[in-house]
Design a protein around this motif. Structure first.
Motif, mmCIF file in Angstrom:
data_model
loop_
_atom_site.group_PDB
_atom_site.id
_atom_site.type_symbol
_atom_site.label_atom_id
_atom_site.label_comp_id
_atom_site.label_asym_id
_atom_site.label_seq_id
_atom_site.Cartn_x
_atom_site.Cartn_y
_atom_site.Cartn_z
ATOM 1 N N ASP A 92 0.822 -1.214 0.000
ATOM 2 C CA ASP A 92 0.000 0.000 0.000
ATOM 3 C C ASP A 92 0.853 1.260 0.000
ATOM 4 O O ASP A 92 0.525 2.246 -0.659
ATOM 5 N N LYS A 93 1.952 1.253 0.755
ATOM 6 C CA LYS A 93 2.858 2.403 0.788
ATOM 7 C C LYS A 93 3.351 2.722 -0.617
ATOM 8 O O LYS A 93 3.364 3.877 -1.046
ATOM 9 N N GLU A 94 3.729 1.694 -1.359
ATOM 10 C CA GLU A 94 4.239 1.905 -2.712
ATOM 11 C C GLU A 94 3.151 2.412 -3.652
ATOM 12 O O GLU A 94 3.395 3.290 -4.477
ATOM 13 N N LYS A 95 1.933 1.902 -3.517
ATOM 14 C CA LYS A 95 0.809 2.390 -4.336
ATOM 15 C C LYS A 95 0.532 3.858 -4.041
ATOM 16 O O LYS A 95 0.298 4.651 -4.952
ATOM 17 N N HIS A 96 0.550 4.207 -2.772
ATOM 18 C CA HIS A 96 0.241 5.583 -2.398
ATOM 19 C C HIS A 96 1.361 6.544 -2.805
ATOM 20 O O HIS A 96 1.081 7.680 -3.205
ATOM 21 N N ALA A 97 2.601 6.105 -2.722
ATOM 22 C CA ALA A 97 3.712 6.954 -3.185
ATOM 23 C C ALA A 97 3.584 7.200 -4.691
ATOM 24 O O ALA A 97 3.809 8.324 -5.164
ATOM 25 N N GLU A 98 3.207 6.179 -5.426
ATOM 26 C CA GLU A 98 3.002 6.344 -6.877
ATOM 27 C C GLU A 98 1.803 7.247 -7.147
ATOM 28 O O GLU A 98 1.823 8.058 -8.078
ATOM 29 N N ALA A 99 0.766 7.136 -6.318
ATOM 30 C CA ALA A 99 -0.412 7.986 -6.486
ATOM 31 C C ALA A 99 -0.071 9.459 -6.248
ATOM 32 O O ALA A 99 -0.603 10.339 -6.931
ATOM 33 N N VAL A 100 0.815 9.740 -5.286
ATOM 34 C CA VAL A 100 1.279 11.121 -5.074
ATOM 35 C C VAL A 100 1.886 11.643 -6.365
ATOM 36 O O VAL A 100 1.557 12.737 -6.839
ATOM 37 N N LYS A 101 2.778 10.848 -6.933
ATOM 38 C CA LYS A 101 3.454 11.263 -8.162
ATOM 39 C C LYS A 101 2.440 11.512 -9.277
ATOM 40 O O LYS A 101 2.542 12.499 -10.009
ATOM 41 N N ASN A 102 1.469 10.648 -9.406
ATOM 42 C CA ASN A 102 0.469 10.790 -10.459
ATOM 43 C C ASN A 102 -0.370 12.051 -10.262
ATOM 44 O O ASN A 102 -0.596 12.803 -11.218
ATOM 45 N N GLU A 103 -0.838 12.277 -9.043
ATOM 46 C CA GLU A 103 -1.648 13.475 -8.771
ATOM 47 C C GLU A 103 -0.861 14.751 -9.061
ATOM 48 O O GLU A 103 -1.393 15.694 -9.652
ATOM 49 N N VAL A 104 0.398 14.783 -8.656
ATOM 50 C CA VAL A 104 1.233 15.962 -8.895
ATOM 51 C C VAL A 104 1.491 16.137 -10.388
ATOM 52 O O VAL A 104 1.433 17.255 -10.909
ATOM 53 N N ARG A 105 1.749 15.026 -11.098
ATOM 54 C CA ARG A 105 1.969 15.112 -12.555
ATOM 55 C C ARG A 105 0.775 15.732 -13.254
ATOM 56 O O ARG A 105 0.923 16.541 -14.180
ATOM 57 N N ILE A 106 -0.427 15.357 -12.836
ATOM 58 C CA ILE A 106 -1.641 15.887 -13.469
ATOM 59 C C ILE A 106 -1.745 17.395 -13.246
ATOM 60 O O ILE A 106 -1.958 18.161 -14.183
ATOM 61 N N ILE A 107 -1.600 17.822 -12.002
ATOM 62 C CA ILE A 107 -1.707 19.255 -11.707
ATOM 63 C C ILE A 107 -0.578 20.020 -12.382
ATOM 64 O O ILE A 107 -0.798 21.067 -13.008
ATOM 65 N N TRP A 108 0.624 19.505 -12.270
ATOM 66 C CA TRP A 108 1.797 20.152 -12.856
ATOM 67 C C TRP A 108 1.660 20.254 -14.372
ATOM 68 O O TRP A 108 1.916 21.302 -14.962
ATOM 69 N N GLY A 109 1.238 19.180 -15.010
ATOM 70 C CA GLY A 109 1.188 19.145 -16.469
ATOM 71 C C GLY A 109 -0.058 19.751 -17.081
ATOM 72 O O GLY A 109 -0.012 20.284 -18.186
ATOM 73 N N ASP A 110 -1.192 19.674 -16.381
ATOM 74 C CA ASP A 110 -2.448 20.140 -16.960
ATOM 75 C C ASP A 110 -2.894 21.501 -16.454
ATOM 76 O O ASP A 110 -3.531 22.251 -17.169
ATOM 77 N N TYR A 111 -2.578 21.813 -15.201
ATOM 78 C CA TYR A 111 -3.044 23.072 -14.616
ATOM 79 C C TYR A 111 -2.023 24.192 -14.763
ATOM 80 O O TYR A 111 -2.362 25.298 -15.172
ATOM 81 N N PHE A 112 -0.783 23.918 -14.388
ATOM 82 C CA PHE A 112 0.236 24.970 -14.411
ATOM 83 C C PHE A 112 0.734 25.176 -15.835
ATOM 84 O O PHE A 112 1.454 24.342 -16.367
ATOM 85 N N LYS A 113 0.319 26.292 -16.428
ATOM 86 C CA LYS A 113 0.694 26.623 -17.803
ATOM 87 C C LYS A 113 0.975 28.118 -17.899
ATOM 88 O O LYS A 113 0.630 28.882 -17.012
ATOM 89 N N GLY A 114 1.590 28.521 -18.997
ATOM 90 C CA GLY A 114 1.763 29.927 -19.349
ATOM 91 C C GLY A 114 2.193 30.836 -18.222
ATOM 92 O O GLY A 114 3.273 30.698 -17.650
ATOM 93 N N ASP A 115 1.313 31.795 -17.899
ATOM 94 C CA ASP A 115 1.636 32.816 -16.897
ATOM 95 C C ASP A 115 1.882 32.213 -15.512
ATOM 96 O O ASP A 115 2.668 32.748 -14.736
ATOM 97 N N LEU A 116 1.202 31.106 -15.191
ATOM 98 C CA LEU A 116 1.427 30.483 -13.886
ATOM 99 C C LEU A 116 2.860 29.957 -13.772
ATOM 100 O O LEU A 116 3.466 30.033 -12.709
ATOM 101 N N LEU A 117 3.389 29.444 -14.863
ATOM 102 C CA LEU A 117 4.770 28.964 -14.834
ATOM 103 C C LEU A 117 5.749 30.123 -14.688
ATOM 104 O O LEU A 117 6.794 29.980 -14.062
ATOM 105 N N LYS A 118 5.382 31.266 -15.270
ATOM 106 C CA LYS A 118 6.231 32.454 -15.100
ATOM 107 C C LYS A 118 6.174 32.953 -13.663
ATOM 108 O O LYS A 118 7.181 33.395 -13.111
ATOM 109 N N LYS A 119 4.983 32.880 -13.048
ATOM 110 C CA LYS A 119 4.811 33.349 -11.677
ATOM 111 C C LYS A 119 5.542 32.450 -10.678
ATOM 112 O O LYS A 119 5.996 32.920 -9.638
ATOM 113 N N TYR A 120 5.639 31.154 -10.991
ATOM 114 C CA TYR A 120 6.277 30.179 -10.088
ATOM 115 C C TYR A 120 7.426 29.490 -10.834
ATOM 116 O O TYR A 120 7.317 28.334 -11.234
ATOM 117 N N PRO A 121 8.538 30.198 -11.037
ATOM 118 C CA PRO A 121 9.618 29.669 -11.871
ATOM 119 C C PRO A 121 10.303 28.425 -11.297
ATOM 120 O O PRO A 121 10.933 27.681 -12.044
#
Length: 162
Positions: free
Chosen positions: A67-96
């Motif tokens: 379960d620890k390994e599944k949850h660690a992978e789930a953290v990575k997946n959730e962050v990848r989604i937000i990082w890749g789909d939400y943070f774009k353009g001006d947001l990336l400039k604001k948070y370099p």
């Protein structure tokens, strides 16, 4: 049966293979699931540290590690989604430093999968708190820190809502 039907349809008219989180995009992003997964990774490490040598504890060890390994992978997946789909353009400039932070979370998630160290898991929580603070700031929402109300009772970043 479904597989056979899809193969027949594919032969008649080839289908494109698709997959998505929400590549519409839905616009609903929230780091809370990643936080819960990271906190559970830490909690699993704490539970593992408290196990004894009985057969029952050894069986529990296998379940906790899985379960620890599944949850660690789930953290990575959730962050990848937000990082890749939400943070774009001006947001990336604001948070370099966001790319470096997201990469550090990926590395910490991998380390947490490979380890049963509470210190390694705490690093994942700390980095995720930083990511969460940036996320809510990008929405114009203040945050605060408080110990989560359950084990592992560590500082966690929460949005000030309402």
């Amino acid at each position: 049966m479904l597989h056979s039907l899809l193969q027949q349809l594919d032969q008649a008219r080839p289908l494109a293979q698709v997959s998505a989180h929400c590549d519409i995009p839905c616009g609903i992003y929230d780091p809370t699931p990643a936080q819960i997964y990271a906190l559970s990774v830490l909690r699993y490490c704490q539970q593992i540290a408290g196990l004894g040598d009985s057969l029952e504890d050894q069986a529990k060890l296998g379940r906790l590690v899985a379960d620890k390994e599944k949850h660690a992978e789930a953290v990575k997946n959730e962050v990848r989604i937000i990082w890749g789909d939400y943070f774009k353009g001006d947001l990336l400039k604001k948070y370099p430093d966001l790319h470096t932070l997201a990469h550090d979370i990926m590395l910490a998630g991998s380390a947490a999968k490979q380890s049963v160290s509470s210190d390694t898991a705490k690093k994942l929580v700390v980095l995720l708190n930083e990511f969460t603070k940036i996320f809510w700031d990008s929405k114009g929402i203040e945050t605060y820190r408080a110990a989560c109300p359950y084990e592992p009772k560590v500082d966690t970043v929460y949005p000030k809502l309402g």
